[in-house]
Design an enzyme around this catalytic site. Structure first.
Site, mmCIF file in Angstrom:
data_model
loop_
_atom_site.group_PDB
_atom_site.id
_atom_site.type_symbol
_atom_site.label_atom_id
_atom_site.label_comp_id
_atom_site.label_asym_id
_atom_site.label_seq_id
_atom_site.Cartn_x
_atom_site.Cartn_y
_atom_site.Cartn_z
ATOM 1 N N TYR A 85 0.741 -1.502 -0.114
ATOM 2 C CA TYR A 85 0.069 0.044 0.003
ATOM 3 C C TYR A 85 1.066 1.369 -0.019
ATOM 4 C CZ TYR A 85 -4.027 2.952 1.642
ATOM 5 O OH TYR A 85 -4.828 3.862 1.760
ATOM 6 N N LYS A 119 -1.228 -1.343 -4.125
ATOM 7 C CA LYS A 119 -2.275 -0.155 -4.131
ATOM 8 C C LYS A 119 -1.630 1.054 -4.274
ATOM 9 C CE LYS A 119 -6.001 1.731 -1.236
ATOM 10 N NZ LYS A 119 -6.835 1.908 -0.088
#
Length: 295
Positions: free
Chosen positions: A138, A166
């Site tokens: 992330y 992400k």
């Protein structure tokens, strides 16, 4: 437990809110209803990410959320957030989660510390080694105050459980840099508003806040984006997303779901507060635009 759902076929992951009663306790009945909405739309479910207010929940509450959602025998994949600043605690969290039917983890950068290349390599490698599930890294410099260096990503992609990224920097140039550094990773947009542009740059899908409110419509939008057919949706969705982020996430999402009578209370844990948003009419207007677009 082994992965039971196909991650490759999941193009939308909903960063699910954690619904609460007016007294601040978790509303597990509504949580079940929200999970079923996402399941019906075919969206993967991410619990206990930043939208799920994980850092504001006690470890007992976090474990209760995992047990509850994992017990629902889902037809879509389930991902659980892993984030904080204490590595030993995160390793203990993974040890707990590994015992449940979870399909993937979202690994965030350690908060506040702003580690460099070696610190990030150690952090992510330790989490990947402790995991028994595929992991999505992330990149969210707006919350972690540091970006994942491309050199770190290039090394981590070699780990057998490093599956995806992400990308939530809001910078298309950053996305393209990551694509070059880690061509083996599936890269997901972490920004609802940028999904049409990220799709053109090769995104595998979207990790979405908007899907909390519009599960079917978000799934449809992402399908269109990945097929290069979403030009007419850009303006409509951008204005709706602007409304949905008019205060700190997930304040507007909870306020809108409450206004739509899909939440019993807009309650959030401090330091967030639903009182930050006094006027829900712009949110309701955005909702009407999305519903009209979908028809």
């Amino acid at each position: 437990m082994t992965t039971t759902h196909s991650l490759a076929d999941t193009i939308v992951w909903t960063a699910l809110i954690t619904p609460m009663h007016a007294d601040g306790s978790i509303d597990f009945n509504t949580l079940t209803l929200l999970v079923r909405e996402q399941e019906q739309a075919g969206n993967g479910i991410l619990i206990l990410g930043s939208t799920g207010e994980a850092l504001a929940l006690s470890i007992d509450e976090q474990q209760a959320v995992v047990r509850h959602v994992a017990s629902l025998t889902l037809r879509v994949p389930l991902m659980v957030g892993v984030g904080g600043f204490n590595l030993s605690q995160q390793l203990q969290w993974l040890s707990f989660c590994n015992q449940h039917p979870i399909d993937a983890y979202l690994l965030g950068a350690p908060l506040y510390a702003k580690p460099g290349i070696q610190g990030q390599l150690h952090w992510y490698s330790a989490l990947l080694d402790a995991s028994k599930k595929p992991c999505m890294l992330y990149n969210v410099p707006g919350r972690a105050a540091v970006s994942i260096p491309p050199t770190v990503l290039a090394q981590l992609q070699q780990h057998p459980l490093c599956w995806a990224l992400k990308e939530a920097s809001g910078d298309i140039a950053q996305f393209e840099t990551y694509r070059e550094a880690a061509p083996e990773l599936a890269i997901f947009s972490g920004d609802d508003a940028l999904m049409p542009y990220f799709a053109q740059a090769g995104a595998a899908g979207l990790v979405s806040v908007a899907a909390n409110v519009w599960p079917q419509q978000t799934q449809h939008l992402v399908q269109q984006c990945l097929q290069g057919q979403s030009v007419n949706a850009f303006v409509t969705w951008r204005s709706a997303i602007d409304a949905l982020f008019s205060a700190a996430n997930p304040v507007p999402v909870k306020c809108l779901l409450h206004a739509l009578e899909r939440l019993n209370s807009p309650m959030l844990r401090p330091p967030l507060s639903h009182l930050e948003l006094n006027d829900t009419q712009p949110l309701l207007n955005a909702h009407e635009r999305i519903v009209a677009w979908a028809h």
